[in-house]
Design a protein around this motif. Structure first.
Motif, PDB file in Angstrom:
ATOM      1  N   GLY A  12      74.632  58.766  63.142  1.00 17.95           N
ATOM      2  CA  GLY A  12      73.343  58.465  63.773  1.00 17.95           C
ATOM      3  C   GLY A  12      72.653  57.259  63.178  1.00 17.95           C
ATOM      4  N   ALA A  13      73.359  56.130  63.081  1.00 20.79           N
ATOM      5  CA  ALA A  13      72.763  54.928  62.504  1.00 20.79           C
ATOM      6  C   ALA A  13      71.650  54.378  63.395  1.00 20.79           C
ATOM      7  N   ILE A  14      71.976  54.149  64.667  1.00 21.29           N
ATOM      8  CA  ILE A  14      70.935  53.726  65.600  1.00 21.29           C
ATOM      9  C   ILE A  14      70.020  54.900  65.902  1.00 21.29           C
ATOM     10  N   ASP A  15      70.606  56.039  66.158  1.00 20.63           N
ATOM     11  CA  ASP A  15      69.890  57.236  66.603  1.00 20.63           C
ATOM     12  C   ASP A  15      69.903  58.296  65.496  1.00 20.63           C
ATOM     13  N   ASN A  16      68.919  58.338  64.621  1.00 22.21           N
ATOM     14  CA  ASN A  16      67.738  57.523  64.639  1.00 22.21           C
ATOM     15  C   ASN A  16      67.404  57.082  63.203  1.00 22.21           C
ATOM     16  N   ALA A  17      68.470  56.785  62.423  1.00 22.52           N
ATOM     17  CA  ALA A  17      68.217  56.211  61.102  1.00 22.52           C
ATOM     18  C   ALA A  17      67.435  54.907  61.239  1.00 22.52           C
ATOM     19  N   SER A  18      67.752  54.136  62.275  1.00 28.43           N
ATOM     20  CA  SER A  18      67.065  52.855  62.464  1.00 28.43           C
ATOM     21  C   SER A  18      65.593  53.059  62.795  1.00 28.43           C
ATOM     22  N   GLY A  19      65.285  54.052  63.637  1.00 22.93           N
ATOM     23  CA  GLY A  19      63.888  54.321  63.957  1.00 22.93           C
ATOM     24  C   GLY A  19      63.112  54.855  62.773  1.00 22.93           C
ATOM     25  N   THR A  20      63.786  55.663  61.948  1.00 27.18           N
ATOM     26  CA  THR A  20      63.143  56.170  60.731  1.00 27.18           C
ATOM     27  C   THR A  20      62.874  55.030  59.761  1.00 27.18           C
ATOM     28  N   ALA A  21      63.817  54.115  59.643  1.00 22.87           N
ATOM     29  CA  ALA A  21      63.614  52.930  58.811  1.00 22.87           C
ATOM     30  C   ALA A  21      62.442  52.114  59.326  1.00 22.87           C
ATOM     31  N   ALA A  22      62.325  51.997  60.655  1.00 17.92           N
ATOM     32  CA  ALA A  22      61.212  51.262  61.246  1.00 17.92           C
ATOM     33  C   ALA A  22      59.876  51.916  60.912  1.00 17.92           C
ATOM     34  N   LEU A  23      59.853  53.250  60.904  1.00 20.15           N
ATOM     35  CA  LEU A  23      58.634  53.985  60.555  1.00 20.15           C
ATOM     36  C   LEU A  23      58.165  53.615  59.154  1.00 20.15           C
ATOM     37  N   ILE A  24      59.109  53.574  58.192  1.00 16.52           N
ATOM     38  CA  ILE A  24      58.756  53.230  56.818  1.00 16.52           C
ATOM     39  C   ILE A  24      58.370  51.754  56.706  1.00 16.52           C
ATOM     40  N   ALA A  25      59.078  50.879  57.421  1.00 14.48           N
ATOM     41  CA  ALA A  25      58.755  49.457  57.388  1.00 14.48           C
ATOM     42  C   ALA A  25      57.357  49.204  57.943  1.00 14.48           C
ATOM     43  N   LEU A  26      56.978  49.912  58.999  1.00 14.66           N
ATOM     44  CA  LEU A  26      55.626  49.787  59.544  1.00 14.66           C
ATOM     45  C   LEU A  26      54.593  50.310  58.555  1.00 14.66           C
ATOM     46  N   ALA A  27      54.919  51.410  57.873  1.00 16.45           N
ATOM     47  CA  ALA A  27      54.003  51.950  56.867  1.00 16.45           C
ATOM     48  C   ALA A  27      53.777  50.939  55.750  1.00 16.45           C
ATOM     49  N   GLU A  28      54.838  50.325  55.265  1.00 20.82           N
ATOM     50  CA  GLU A  28      54.705  49.305  54.213  1.00 20.82           C
ATOM     51  C   GLU A  28      53.785  48.185  54.659  1.00 20.82           C
ATOM     52  N   ALA A  29      54.008  47.706  55.878  1.00 19.10           N
ATOM     53  CA  ALA A  29      53.229  46.575  56.378  1.00 19.10           C
ATOM     54  C   ALA A  29      51.767  46.945  56.600  1.00 19.10           C
ATOM     55  N   GLN A  30      51.512  48.140  57.092  1.00 17.37           N
ATOM     56  CA  GLN A  30      50.124  48.552  57.315  1.00 17.37           C
ATOM     57  C   GLN A  30      49.386  48.769  55.998  1.00 17.37           C
ATOM     58  N   VAL A  31      50.080  49.303  54.998  1.00 17.60           N
ATOM     59  CA  VAL A  31      49.456  49.469  53.683  1.00 17.60           C
ATOM     60  C   VAL A  31      49.101  48.119  53.094  1.00 17.60           C
ATOM     61  N   LYS A  32      49.996  47.151  53.220  1.00 16.66           N
ATOM     62  CA  LYS A  32      49.713  45.803  52.707  1.00 16.66           C
ATOM     63  C   LYS A  32      48.538  45.161  53.429  1.00 16.66           C
ATOM     64  N   LYS A  33      48.383  45.465  54.701  1.00 20.96           N
ATOM     65  CA  LYS A  33      47.258  44.945  55.482  1.00 20.96           C
ATOM     66  C   LYS A  33      45.946  45.561  55.030  1.00 20.96           C
ATOM     67  N   GLY A  34      46.013  46.773  54.491  1.00 19.39           N
ATOM     68  CA  GLY A  34      44.814  47.457  54.021  1.00 19.39           C
ATOM     69  C   GLY A  34      44.384  48.543  54.983  1.00 19.39           C
ATOM     70  N   PRO A  35      43.554  49.476  54.525  1.00 23.48           N
ATOM     71  CA  PRO A  35      43.133  50.576  55.390  1.00 23.48           C
ATOM     72  C   PRO A  35      42.438  50.076  56.644  1.00 23.48           C
ATOM     73  N   ALA A  36      42.733  50.723  57.759  1.00 20.17           N
ATOM     74  CA  ALA A  36      42.000  50.490  58.993  1.00 20.17           C
ATOM     75  C   ALA A  36      40.820  51.461  59.022  1.00 20.17           C
ATOM     76  N   LYS A  37      40.018  51.382  60.074  1.00 20.43           N
ATOM     77  CA  LYS A  37      38.848  52.248  60.141  1.00 20.43           C
ATOM     78  C   LYS A  37      39.238  53.695  60.443  1.00 20.43           C
ATOM     79  N   ARG A  38      40.271  53.862  61.266  1.00 22.59           N
ATOM     80  CA  ARG A  38      40.788  55.193  61.538  1.00 22.59           C
ATOM     81  C   ARG A  38      41.998  55.467  60.645  1.00 22.59           C
ATOM     82  N   THR A  39      42.326  56.725  60.467  1.00 26.29           N
ATOM     83  CA  THR A  39      43.473  57.108  59.651  1.00 26.29           C
ATOM     84  C   THR A  39      44.772  56.892  60.429  1.00 26.29           C
ATOM     85  N   MET A  40      45.757  56.314  59.757  1.00 28.97           N
ATOM     86  CA  MET A  40      47.081  56.152  60.341  1.00 28.97           C
ATOM     87  C   MET A  40      48.006  57.242  59.792  1.00 28.97           C
ATOM     88  N   VAL A  41      48.731  57.875  60.693  1.00 29.67           N
ATOM     89  CA  VAL A  41      49.655  58.961  60.340  1.00 29.67           C
ATOM     90  C   VAL A  41      51.082  58.498  60.620  1.00 29.67           C
TER      91      VAL A  41
END
Length: 550
Positions: free
Chosen positions: A339-368
């Motif tokens: 399951g590399a594409i389905d869905n290791a890649s999507g899980t990796a994307a989830l973590i990559a988005l988390a890293e980028a959003q943390v670096k951007k700083g907290p938004a006004k609403r909570t991100m889950v």
């Protein structure tokens, strides 16, 4: 507050001061290295295909927690990184052939795996069906709001129903008809068909496999429906479900219809027309038996959050499923469905988005950031979370689900899956256009992808969830190359051991899409609007009731 679609998009875009047309999308800082590293790790043989309730799950959950901590997230469930999801595992054993007797001609005996697959949702050690009358119920749909009822005038209690996959109008080229024409509705999904058969009291429900309307070959049915099967562990042990559910090959169905004195082509054509009446296969009786080993064990959703700076009790959701099939049918001496594409890649994307959003700083609403279990078993992890939410669905503004990423290179187009659902689409369109890309119609709406991944668990409870992906018009090679790559994955890798990590993948297309998801989440989280479902969307009413209770 409901805004007109264009106004909603403008308001959402204006809500983020740093997100203007002059802001290059590459400034999201999404890490290609993160995408590669996590995808390769999770899809390695070490994780044994990431089946829930196995040692592969334990390794996966531990690794995701490690990566969420490193990304700078906080534990999302009252100080814990996980939410327990109670599951029950059923493994069919001593499966007899599915036998059809009576009618005309010789008995028909269908062998397990090669001709048919069979199982049960009931948590019971034995399943025995003996001489059950067989009835063809067309597409197995009861939809009074559409003036359609395939069960009208027939009593199927204790009988075996044979059902066609997809909707009656799936071969229509336009997106118009009793069931949306070419676009599949939930009535076309196998999950609905088994649910309705149970409501009608059928002892067994058998779907006829056909590759085009099913959207996958028999090999996918075989790998997905054999071996350990998971279901939510609920009070009542699912005894309200049919005794047996399964699939048969198209060729076998043709023989079965002939045995009941019916012509398969004529009868299936008749089933496409409103007013179709179910047809008993005269004198035909079905028999099948199997045992089930039962194992109860909680699986886990993994949850990390980036708390909001102002409105901490309003939530924007990113989701992806971490599970896959585990050990599966052996191909070339390989029995791990990685399951590399389905869905290791999507899980990796989830973590990559988390890293980028943390670096951007907290938004006004909570991100889950929610990594869910048991998607491959029927969206069980997301369904459990949506029905037992850590954060109330009425306070969840909306979000995006990621199920696989583009590893074929950048595209000129972007596809909305299940187009025409909510104002999130109006929000995303400008983000796509800023990349110089074009929103195009879903190329295969008959496959019903909107109902096949975890966003659906939230959508059906009213939360607007977006699901979109790169189209097939590759910058290098155009539409022909894109379609070839998509078809190759479906035929040769999807739900097979060959869905493995390839160091030669081109991740630039994935970055394109994840940039869009980054800004979408950021704008939702920094904004004040609550995107609504469109007027005709099936989930609008439940959302309005949910929000009215606030």
């Amino acid at each position: 507050m409901r805004l007109a679609p264009i106004a909603a998009a403008a308001a959402l875009l204006a809500a983020v001061g740093g997100c203007t047309k002059s802001t290059p999308q590459s400034d999201t800082g999404i890490s290609v290295d993160t995408l590669k590293t996590i995808t390769q790790k999770l899809s390695s043989d070490e994780f044994e295909g990431r089946a829930p309730a196995t040692p592969g799950e334990e390794k996966t959950v531990a690794y995701l927690i490690e990566r969420m901590k490193a990304a700078g997230l906080q534990p999302g469930n009252k100080g814990s990184w996980v939410q327990d999801v109670p599951l029950v595992e059923l493994t069919a054993q001593n499966v007899s052939p599915l036998n059809f007797t009576g009618g005309t001609g010789d008995p028909i005996s269908l062998n397990y795996r090669s001709d048919m697959v069979i199982g049960t949702y009931r948590v019971t050690p034995q399943t025995r069906i003996k001489d059950s009358d067989v009835v063809f119920v067309g597409y197995g749909i009861h939809a009074p709001e559409r003036g359609w009822d395939d069960y009208a005038g027939v009593d199927v209690k204790g009988k075996t129903v044979v059902i066609l996959i997809n909707d009656p109008d799936w071969q229509t080229k336009e997106l118009a008809g009793d069931f949306g024409g070419r676009a599949m509705t939930y009535y076309g999904r196998w999950t609905y068909k088994f649910e309705e058969a149970a409501r009608q009291g059928a002892a067994a429900a058998i779907i006829v496999h056909d590759t085009e309307p099913a959207a996958y070959g028999w090999n996918v049915v075989q790998s997905s429906w054999t071996g350990p099967q998971l279901e939510q562990d609920s009070p009542g042990n699912h005894m309200d479900q049919s005794q047996a559910v399964g699939w048969i090959q198209n060729a076998a169905a043709r023989k079965l219809f002939a045995k009941g004195g019916q012509d398969y082509d004529k009868l299936t054509a008749a089933a496409k027309v409103k007013g179709f009446k179910a047809v008993p296969l005269a004198g035909v009786k079905a028999s099948v038996s199997f045992d089930s080993t039962i194992r109860r064990q909680a699986s886990k959703n993994v949850i990390g959050i980036l708390p909001g700076s102002e409105r901490k009790d309003e939530y924007v959701l990113y989701s992806a499923h971490w599970d896959h099939l585990g050990r599966c049918d052996k191909v070339n001496d390989d029995d791990i469905c990685n399951g590399a594409i389905d869905n290791a890649s999507g899980t990796a994307a989830l973590i990559a988005l988390a890293e980028a959003q943390v670096k951007k700083g907290p938004a006004k609403r909570t991100m889950v950031f929610l990594a869910v279990t048991a998607e491959e078993s029927g969206l069980l992890g997301s369904k459990y979370y949506a029905e037992n939410p850590v954060f109330p669905v009425s306070q969840t503004v909306g979000g995006v689900n990621i199920d696989g990423v583009n590893i074929n290179g950048p595209t000129k187009d972007f596809v909305f899956i299940g187009v025409g659902k909510s104002e999130l689409e109006d929000m995303v369109k400008p983000l796509v256009e800023r990349e110089g890309r074009t929103v195009v119609p879903e190329p295969t709406p008959e496959k019903g992808f909107y109902y096949r991944s975890d966003h659906f668990s939230f959508a059906r409870l009213g939360v607007p969830m977006f699901y979109g992906e790169s189209g097939e018009d590759l910058v290098k090679g155009g539409k022909q190359a894109g379609k070839k790559a998509a078809d190759d994955y479906t035929t040769n890798r999807y739900h097979q051991p060959s869905d493995e990590y390839d160091p030669n993948w081109d991740w630039s297309g994935a970055i394109q899409d994840l940039n869009i998801f980054f800004w979408m989440g950021r704008e939702l989280a920094d904004g004040t609007t609550w995107p609504a479902w469109y007027k005709d969307a099936e989930f609008r009413e439940i959302r309005e009731k949910s929000r009215a209770g606030k």
